[in-house]
Design a protein around this motif. Structure first.
Motif, PDB file in Angstrom:
ATOM      1  N   PRO A   2       0.832  -1.204   0.000  1.00 33.59           N
ATOM      2  CA  PRO A   2       0.000   0.000   0.000  1.00 33.59           C
ATOM      3  C   PRO A   2       0.864   1.250   0.000  1.00 33.59           C
ATOM      4  N   GLY A   3       2.153   1.071  -0.144  1.00 25.46           N
ATOM      5  CA  GLY A   3       3.066   2.207  -0.084  1.00 25.46           C
ATOM      6  C   GLY A   3       2.752   3.264  -1.126  1.00 25.46           C
ATOM      7  N   LYS A   7       1.870   7.293  -0.550  1.00 25.24           N
ATOM      8  CA  LYS A   7       2.620   8.359  -1.213  1.00 25.24           C
ATOM      9  C   LYS A   7       1.677   9.233  -2.035  1.00 25.24           C
ATOM     10  N   ALA A   8       0.707   8.579  -2.667  1.00 19.53           N
ATOM     11  CA  ALA A   8      -0.247   9.333  -3.488  1.00 19.53           C
ATOM     12  C   ALA A   8      -1.050  10.307  -2.635  1.00 19.53           C
ATOM     13  N   LEU A   9      -1.313   9.947  -1.403  1.00 22.97           N
ATOM     14  CA  LEU A   9      -2.113  10.795  -0.519  1.00 22.97           C
ATOM     15  C   LEU A   9      -1.303  11.947   0.080  1.00 22.97           C
ATOM     16  N   ALA A  10      -0.008  11.934  -0.128  1.00 23.71           N
ATOM     17  CA  ALA A  10       0.829  12.948   0.508  1.00 23.71           C
ATOM     18  C   ALA A  10       0.633  14.336  -0.090  1.00 23.71           C
ATOM     19  N   ASP A  11       0.114  14.407  -1.297  1.00 24.89           N
ATOM     20  CA  ASP A  11      -0.036  15.707  -1.956  1.00 24.89           C
ATOM     21  C   ASP A  11      -1.456  16.256  -1.821  1.00 24.89           C
ATOM     22  N   PRO A  12      -1.605  17.523  -1.404  1.00 19.32           N
ATOM     23  CA  PRO A  12      -2.926  18.101  -1.190  1.00 19.32           C
ATOM     24  C   PRO A  12      -3.777  18.157  -2.462  1.00 19.32           C
TER      25      PRO A  12
ATOM     26  N   GLY B   5       0.367  15.313   8.432  1.00 15.27           N
ATOM     27  CA  GLY B   5       0.143  13.914   8.804  1.00 15.27           C
ATOM     28  C   GLY B   5       0.238  12.996   7.604  1.00 15.27           C
ATOM     29  N   PHE B   6      -0.407  13.384   6.521  1.00 13.77           N
ATOM     30  CA  PHE B   6      -0.368  12.545   5.323  1.00 13.77           C
ATOM     31  C   PHE B   6       1.037  12.463   4.762  1.00 13.77           C
ATOM     32  N   LYS B   7       1.744  13.575   4.774  1.00 11.21           N
ATOM     33  CA  LYS B   7       3.118  13.545   4.273  1.00 11.21           C
ATOM     34  C   LYS B   7       3.976  12.632   5.147  1.00 11.21           C
ATOM     35  N   ALA B   8       3.728  12.686   6.444  1.00 11.04           N
ATOM     36  CA  ALA B   8       4.510  11.858   7.360  1.00 11.04           C
ATOM     37  C   ALA B   8       4.274  10.372   7.081  1.00 11.04           C
ATOM     38  N   LEU B   9       3.073  10.037   6.639  1.00 10.14           N
ATOM     39  CA  LEU B   9       2.744   8.633   6.386  1.00 10.14           C
ATOM     40  C   LEU B   9       3.283   8.129   5.049  1.00 10.14           C
ATOM     41  N   ALA B  10       3.817   9.028   4.251  1.00 11.46           N
ATOM     42  CA  ALA B  10       4.248   8.635   2.915  1.00 11.46           C
ATOM     43  C   ALA B  10       5.491   7.752   2.937  1.00 11.46           C
ATOM     44  N   ASP B  11       6.247   7.791   4.011  1.00 14.81           N
ATOM     45  CA  ASP B  11       7.489   7.031   4.063  1.00 14.81           C
ATOM     46  C   ASP B  11       7.316   5.721   4.823  1.00 14.81           C
ATOM     47  N   ARG B  16       6.342   2.175   9.657  1.00 14.59           N
ATOM     48  CA  ARG B  16       6.796   1.062  10.506  1.00 14.59           C
ATOM     49  C   ARG B  16       7.029   1.542  11.944  1.00 14.59           C
ATOM     50  N   ILE B  17       7.558   2.733  12.082  1.00 17.14           N
ATOM     51  CA  ILE B  17       7.755   3.289  13.426  1.00 17.14           C
ATOM     52  C   ILE B  17       6.411   3.359  14.146  1.00 17.14           C
ATOM     53  N   LEU B  18       5.398   3.834  13.454  1.00 20.56           N
ATOM     54  CA  LEU B  18       4.072   3.941  14.071  1.00 20.56           C
ATOM     55  C   LEU B  18       3.557   2.568  14.469  1.00 20.56           C
TER      56      LEU B  18
END
Lengths: 92, 92
Positions: A2-3, A7-12, B5-11, B16-18
């Motif tokens: 689901p990576g 990543k796709a969700l990271a951009d507003p 938050g979304f940007k933080a989840l992109a990696d 994995r830390i979460l």
DNA sequence: TAGATAGTTAGACAAACATCTAAATATCGA
DNA sequence: TCGATATTTAGATGTTTGTCTAACTATCTA
């Protein structure tokens, strides 16, 4: 796996696209009206969302209609659900 | 506002830390054992998560203990929930 | 088939990101 | 206070990302 979705969700801009598609399917042009970026940039975002499986596209004549793929959305929600109810998860 | 938050989840490392913090609170050093990256790199990821409000930190002697901030996690889940049940949302 | 419209692909570029090593800060224990 | 341990900060570097303009492909219509 689901990576790509995360990543796709990271951009507003891409999150906003998903919100718009949640209301109704849209052509690339209709989506473009909601943003201040060039059409190629929007097209690039749509390709990213498509690559992540979050949207599907289908040509209708001159237009290409984009729709939300709720299945993949559900997968991401599944990941989040693991973080609710953490107390009950432990052996206590 | 939830953009960080979304940007933080992109990696993947940060996700994995979460997941690790979901099991139990950890010191930075304990977290580091789970990854093949340098400690400064991990520290940088932790700072990103902290900046997004997804984790909190607290010094205990020489160690700094990190914990999940489930509140912000819930906010993100809230965004996703808008994508479930889309049929019922429409005026039909 | 020629022109117009809708959208994507190609290529370039600046900004953001993940990573590293080296150095700094903070705390503990002797 | 000195040395060891835990962690962060600083600075550098290669990669990825978001954006643009220009050019291309596909479809419709006359």
């Amino acid at each position: 796996m689901p990576g790509e979705g995360f990543k796709a969700l990271a951009d507003p801009t891409r999150r906003r696209i998903l919100e718009l598609l949640r209301e109704d399917n849209c052509t690339a042009g209709e989506l473009a009206e909601h943003f201040d970026i060039s059409k190629p940039s929007l097209s690039h975002h749509l390709a990213t969302l498509k690559n992540a499986g979050l949207v599907t596209d289908e040509r209708h004549g001159q237009n290409i209609v984009y729709s939300l793929n709720t299945t993949v959305m559900q997968d991401l929600i599944g990941w989040f659900m693991g973080f609710t109810n953490t107390e009950g998860d432990k052996d206590e």
